[in-house]
Structure formats: structure tokens, C-alpha cells
Design an enzyme around this catalytic site. Structure first.
Site, PDB file in Angstrom:
ATOM      1  N   VAL A 188      -5.395 -11.694  19.102  1.00 33.78           N
ATOM      2  CA  VAL A 188      -6.927 -11.782  19.499  1.00 33.78           C
ATOM      3  C   VAL A 188      -8.047 -11.713  18.549  1.00 33.78           C
ATOM      4  O   VAL A 188      -8.956 -12.161  18.645  1.00 33.78           O
ATOM      5  CB  VAL A 188      -6.833 -10.053  20.128  1.00 33.78           C
ATOM      6  CG1 VAL A 188      -8.230  -9.740  20.575  1.00 33.78           C
ATOM      7  CG2 VAL A 188      -6.050 -10.020  21.593  1.00 33.78           C
ATOM      8  N   LYS A 241      -8.744 -10.825   6.471  1.00 34.15           N
ATOM      9  CA  LYS A 241      -9.041 -11.004   7.738  1.00 34.15           C
ATOM     10  C   LYS A 241     -10.578 -10.153   8.073  1.00 34.15           C
ATOM     11  O   LYS A 241     -11.155 -10.758   9.004  1.00 34.15           O
ATOM     12  CB  LYS A 241      -8.086 -10.331   8.910  1.00 34.15           C
ATOM     13  CG  LYS A 241      -8.081 -10.455  10.176  1.00 34.15           C
ATOM     14  CD  LYS A 241      -6.901 -10.045  10.891  1.00 34.15           C
ATOM     15  CE  LYS A 241      -6.577  -8.620  10.625  1.00 34.15           C
ATOM     16  NZ  LYS A 241      -5.232  -8.165  11.461  1.00 34.15           N
ATOM     17  N   LYS A 242     -10.804  -9.142   7.592  1.00 34.63           N
ATOM     18  CA  LYS A 242     -12.105  -8.089   7.929  1.00 34.63           C
ATOM     19  C   LYS A 242     -13.019  -9.005   7.475  1.00 34.63           C
ATOM     20  O   LYS A 242     -14.340  -9.353   7.974  1.00 34.63           O
ATOM     21  CB  LYS A 242     -12.050  -6.986   7.486  1.00 34.63           C
ATOM     22  CG  LYS A 242     -13.294  -6.045   7.937  1.00 34.63           C
ATOM     23  CD  LYS A 242     -13.021  -5.775   9.228  1.00 34.63           C
ATOM     24  CE  LYS A 242     -14.302  -4.873   9.412  1.00 34.63           C
ATOM     25  NZ  LYS A 242     -14.268  -3.502   8.960  1.00 34.63           N
ATOM     26  N   CYS A 292      -5.345  -6.983   6.573  1.00 37.96           N
ATOM     27  CA  CYS A 292      -6.644  -6.311   6.670  1.00 37.96           C
ATOM     28  C   CYS A 292      -7.721  -6.784   6.104  1.00 37.96           C
ATOM     29  O   CYS A 292      -8.888  -6.934   6.609  1.00 37.96           O
ATOM     30  CB  CYS A 292      -6.493  -4.801   6.463  1.00 37.96           C
ATOM     31  SG  CYS A 292      -4.778  -4.098   6.833  1.00 37.96           S
ATOM     32  N   GLU A 321     -24.107   8.511  20.402  1.00 36.24           N
ATOM     33  CA  GLU A 321     -24.446   9.569  21.101  1.00 36.24           C
ATOM     34  C   GLU A 321     -24.056   9.761  22.402  1.00 36.24           C
ATOM     35  O   GLU A 321     -23.941  10.593  23.080  1.00 36.24           O
ATOM     36  CB  GLU A 321     -25.897   9.708  20.859  1.00 36.24           C
ATOM     37  CG  GLU A 321     -26.610   8.808  21.974  1.00 36.24           C
ATOM     38  CD  GLU A 321     -28.379   9.055  22.208  1.00 36.24           C
ATOM     39  OE1 GLU A 321     -28.576   9.979  22.293  1.00 36.24           O
ATOM     40  OE2 GLU A 321     -29.068   7.826  21.917  1.00 36.24           O
ATOM     41  N   GLY A 356      13.885  -6.477  -5.603  1.00 34.35           N
ATOM     42  CA  GLY A 356      14.729  -5.498  -5.736  1.00 34.35           C
ATOM     43  C   GLY A 356      15.853  -5.427  -4.920  1.00 34.35           C
ATOM     44  O   GLY A 356      15.557  -5.430  -3.514  1.00 34.35           O
ATOM     45  N   CYS A 375      -1.472  -6.030   3.620  1.00 36.93           N
ATOM     46  CA  CYS A 375      -3.092  -5.392   3.910  1.00 36.93           C
ATOM     47  C   CYS A 375      -3.973  -6.088   3.033  1.00 36.93           C
ATOM     48  O   CYS A 375      -4.864  -6.780   3.307  1.00 36.93           O
ATOM     49  CB  CYS A 375      -2.975  -3.891   3.896  1.00 36.93           C
ATOM     50  SG  CYS A 375      -4.610  -3.425   4.368  1.00 36.93           S
ATOM     51  N   SER A 408       0.726  -1.215  -0.063  1.00 29.78           N
ATOM     52  CA  SER A 408      -0.024   0.023   0.014  1.00 29.78           C
ATOM     53  C   SER A 408       0.832   1.219   0.152  1.00 29.78           C
ATOM     54  O   SER A 408       0.557   2.441  -0.888  1.00 29.78           O
ATOM     55  CB  SER A 408      -0.804   0.098   1.149  1.00 29.78           C
ATOM     56  OG  SER A 408      -1.668  -0.969   1.290  1.00 29.78           O
TER      57      SER A 408
END
Length: 450
Positions: free
Chosen positions: A179, A50-51, A47, A444, A114, A42, A14
Site C-alpha cells: 500500500v 521509505k518515509k 522505515c 481536536e 554469526g 528500518c 535496531s
């Protein structure tokens, strides 16, 4: 001196891709080397997949909760293979998008390793190229502790390629990766034991977040062995025999043919040739200044290989700040103050700013006032579930400035993302108080706490 490229990026994650595209937008001639799939950790092993597994893990609870709203019982089973295939197909789709974005930006992509030969020369496979400026964005990788039998375990990357769902899974490590996978696999129906070296998970997070999530995990059936470490792992016909050593006693636990070692990550610096270019490494990471510059004035580094804050949006912002500064005529640096983050556990957690302990250490205990609220969200009333949401504001009393905001509960990341804007702008508690809440919502509570 004439070079092949104005900028050459080593690493197509990324951060590297964001930097390459931004520099190309300013008219720079850019090359990029990536031997693996585009998108980095990611997109391919972190990310995103996994999400998607987090979403999958929530359905069993939702099926049960729906009965409180009048729906008939749902009998459903997980097709693990179908789920894993769908997750990996999505990462492949994203790989293609990244390739098209680089092509559209006229970034020349080399699909190979590289390696630096000197401060301006990079060896990419069998090719040598030169560049005025070089950016290193190679990320990091999971590491396994050196104990007998560790070769029988898997790392977090491997969770997305398992052909079968483990029925009994032992997870070693109390950080966010351990976790999250503990919660995912428990939600999917696996028996999970998590082994941690301290008395609480998520070291470094606010104490209320750590306690609330850990209590919820144990309530949901995850067995957490605290103040323990693993001394050896033996593969047997019954599964993995894992020797656990703790303060009070030693014991053996049994897992399926796999166990997940989630004990940390480190920068991926092997075979980069940093020594050939005079790039300094400190504490196993590339040393950089506030402009992401290394000890070599034309070589820069961003993302997890520098070990600043290991978050994808941070790497992207660092890379774009570098490109803006050197190719766009807009000098700027990455600010590491008030960077929001989330843990996609069950329940979810999100945070921005200082923890209560950090605030008291920085300003003094008497200077800090904490606003805290813990309640059962409306969603769980009809299902009759005892699930709690925690919200917390850490405030500097003299200035009323909100120094930190923390939440555990459904949609915590979505809510804290908005709150993070206010904290980043220096909002005061009175600004929160003056904001009208949206009712009925959990969010709220952030503007009604007294």
C-alpha cells in the site's frame, strides 16, 4: 566457566544495537556480529528511506494545492536519480552514527555472519568466540511466491536502488508495504496497478481504515484488482506480461521491466545454526517466552525473527527489557498491549488498541460504543479538494474505557502517538471529553466527538 563476552548479539539492526548498548551501559562486555550495513531493515531498506520517499511523493499535490491559496502554478519535474542518491546518502550517514554509538559504548563489532556452534559458541567469519548469553536479532526479509517468472520481479528492498522511475508498476500484495509503495509511486507520477487477494487492503486493520484508504487510493488513480492472484509473469519486449486470475475473470496486465512483489516477510533464520544450540523454531520463527528467552536458557531473541509484532520500536523495547532484566537488575517484560502503529499511505493512517471488530468479539457487540467522525480538513477547503479525514474511538460502554483509537488523514501518526499515551494509561471517554481541544486543528476532533 570464563567466556569471551558476557553478551554476544547476532544482528546489528535496531533491536540488536539497542540491546548491545544498554547491556554495555550496565558494564557488560558485549560483542556484536553484522555482515551487512548497521541499522537493519528500518534504516537501510524500510522505515527511513521509505518515509523520505513518502515526503517526495507529496510535493506534486502540494504544488497544485498551493494555487487555491493564491500561488501561481508550479511546473516541476522529478529527478529520480537525485532523489534516490539523496535518500541513500542519508542511510549511509545513519550507518556511521550507529557505528560511532557502538564504538562509544565499547561494543566490539564483527563485520561478518554469526553462526551458533553450540549454546555458548559463535562462529563469526574465521573466528570463534564464546559468550555467557547470546541474543539473536537477525530480523526478517521479503519473500516471493513460487510462480513461473517470479525472478523477473523485485522486492521492496530493491525500490531504493532503482536507477530509473518505472512508468507502469504492478504491485502484488495488499499489506502495508504494498500500500505504501503504491501511494508513493502514484504520487510520483507512475501508473500503478495493485493486485490483492482479498476485497480490501490492509487485512487486520480496522474496517473503517481499510475502506477509507482504499477508496482514496482509487480516487487518486491507483487501480486495485481485488480477489485476484498472479499465476505467471513473462518478460517480453514490451515489458512484463502478468497473468492475473480472479473470481470473475482472468486477464493480462502489462508493467515496465519490473514488478514489485510485496506479499510478505519471514524471519531470516537460514545458516544461523539454531539446531546446533537447541533453539526451537515454531511456524518459521524463533519461539520465545515473555522474557524473550528461547528453548535454550542462555539464548534469547528479539525483533522480527520471533514474529511477535514486526515493528522497529517493539524490537528496541524487547532488547532493552532483556538488558535491563539480565544486566541492570530491573526485571521487566515487553507489553504488547496497545502498541501504536502507522501506515504511511496517502492518506496516512495510524492506530492504537483494539479494532471495532476485535472489541466486539472480546466484550460483546452490545458492550461497545463507537464514536466516528469523517470530515474535510480546513487545509483542503481553499484548494477545493474532496479529501477526507476519519477519526474513530472504540469505547467499552460500562467502564467508558477507550479500547481503540484510529485515524486516517494528514499527520495521523503524529496525532495517534499522543493519543496512544492516553489509551495506554487506560483513559476513559470522559477524560477525552474533559480535555480542551486546540482550535482549529483536526486533532481536536478526538476530544469533541459525541
Amino acid at each position: 566457566m570464563s567466556y569471551d563476552f558476557d553478551l554476544f548479539v547476532i544482528g546489528g539492526g535496531s533491536g540488536g544495537i539497542a540491546t548491545a548498548r544498554r547491556a554495555a551501559e550496565y558494564g557488560a562486555k558485549v560483542g556484536l556480529a553484522e555482515y551487512d550495513r548497521l541499522g537493519g531493515t528500518c534504516v537501510n531498506r524500510g522505515c527511513i528511506p521509505k518515509k523520505l520517499m513518502v515526503y517526495t511523493s507529496h510535493f506534486p499535490a502540494q504544488f497544485q494545492e498551493s494555487q487555491g491559496y493564491g500561488w501561481s502554478p508550479v511546473k516541476s519535474t522529478l529527478d529520480w536519480s537525485k532523489m534516490i542518491t539523496a535518500v541513500n546518502q542519508e542511510t549511509e550517514r545513519l550507518n556511521g552514527i550507529y557505528q560511532r554509538m557502538l564504538d562509544k559504548s565499547n561494543v566490539q563489532v564483527y563485520r561478518d555472519y554469526g553462526k551458533l556452534l553450540d549454546p555458548h559458541t559463535i562462529e563469526v567469519g574465521n573466528t570463534k568466540v564464546t559468550a555467557d548469553k547470546i541474543l539473536i536479532a537477525v530480523g526478517g526479509h521479503p519473500v516471493r511466491p513460487n510462480i513461473p517468472g517470479i525472478e523477473n520481479t523485485i522486492i521492496s528492498d530493491d525500490m531504493f536502488t532503482l536507477t530509473e522511475q518505472p512508468k507502469r508498476l504492478v504491485i502484488w500484495g495488499g499489506g502495508y508495504i504494498g500500500v505504501e509503495f503504491a501511494c508513493i509511486m502514484r504520487g510520483l507520477g507512475s501508473d500503478v496497478i495493485q493486485i490483492i487477494r482479498r476485497d480490501k487492503i490492509l487485512n487486520g486493520f480496522d474496517e473503517d481504515i481499510r475502506t477509507t484508504i482504499q477508496e482514496s487510493m482509487e480516487h487518486h488513480g491507483i487501480q486495485i484488482l481485488k480477489n485476484c492472484t498472479i499465476t505467471s509473469i513473462e518478460k517480453t519486449s514490451q515489458g512484463l506480461k502478468i497473468a492475473v486470475q480472479g473470481d470473475q475473470n482472468n486477464e493480462m496486465v502489462l508493467a515496465d521491466t519490473i514488478g514489485l512483489a510485496a506479499t510478505g516477510r519471514k524471519p531470516s533464520l537460514d545458516n544461523l545454526g539454531l539446531e546446533n544450540a537447541g533453539v526451537e523454531v515454531k511456524k518459521e520463527a524463533i519461539a520465545v517466552d515473555k522474557y524473550s528467552c528461547t528453548s535454550q536458557e542462555n539464548i534469547y531473541a528479539v525483533g522480527d525473527c520471533t514474529d511477535q509484532i514486526n515493528l522497529t520500536p517493539v524490537a528496541i523495547n524487547e532488547g532493552r527489557a532483556f538488558a535491563d532484566t539480565h544486566f541492570g537488575g530491573k526485571s521487566r517484560t515487553m507489553s504488547y498491549e496497545n502498541v501504536p502503529s502507522a501506515v504511511f499511505s496517502t492518506p496516512e493512517a495510524a492506530t492504537v488498541g483494539l479494532t471495532e471488530a476485535e472489541a466486539k468479539e472480546q466484550y460483546g457487540e452490545d458492550a461497545i460504543k463507537v464514536y466516528r467522525s469523517k470530515f474535510r480538513p480546513m487545509y483542503y477547503v481553499l484548494p477545493g479538494k474532496d479529501e477526507k479525514t476519519l477519526m474513530k474511538l472504540v469505547v467499552h460502554q460500562e467502564t467508558e474505557k477507550v479500547l481503540g483509537a484510529h485515524m486516517v488523514g494528514n499527520y495521523a501518526a503524529e496525532i495517534i502517538q499522543g493519543v496512544a499515551i492516553a489509551v495506554k494509561m487506560g483513559a476513559k471517554k470522559s477524560d477525552f471529553d474533559a480535555t480542551v481541544g486546540i482550535h482549529p486543528t483536526s486533532a481536536e476532533e478526538f476530544v469533541t466527538m459525541r
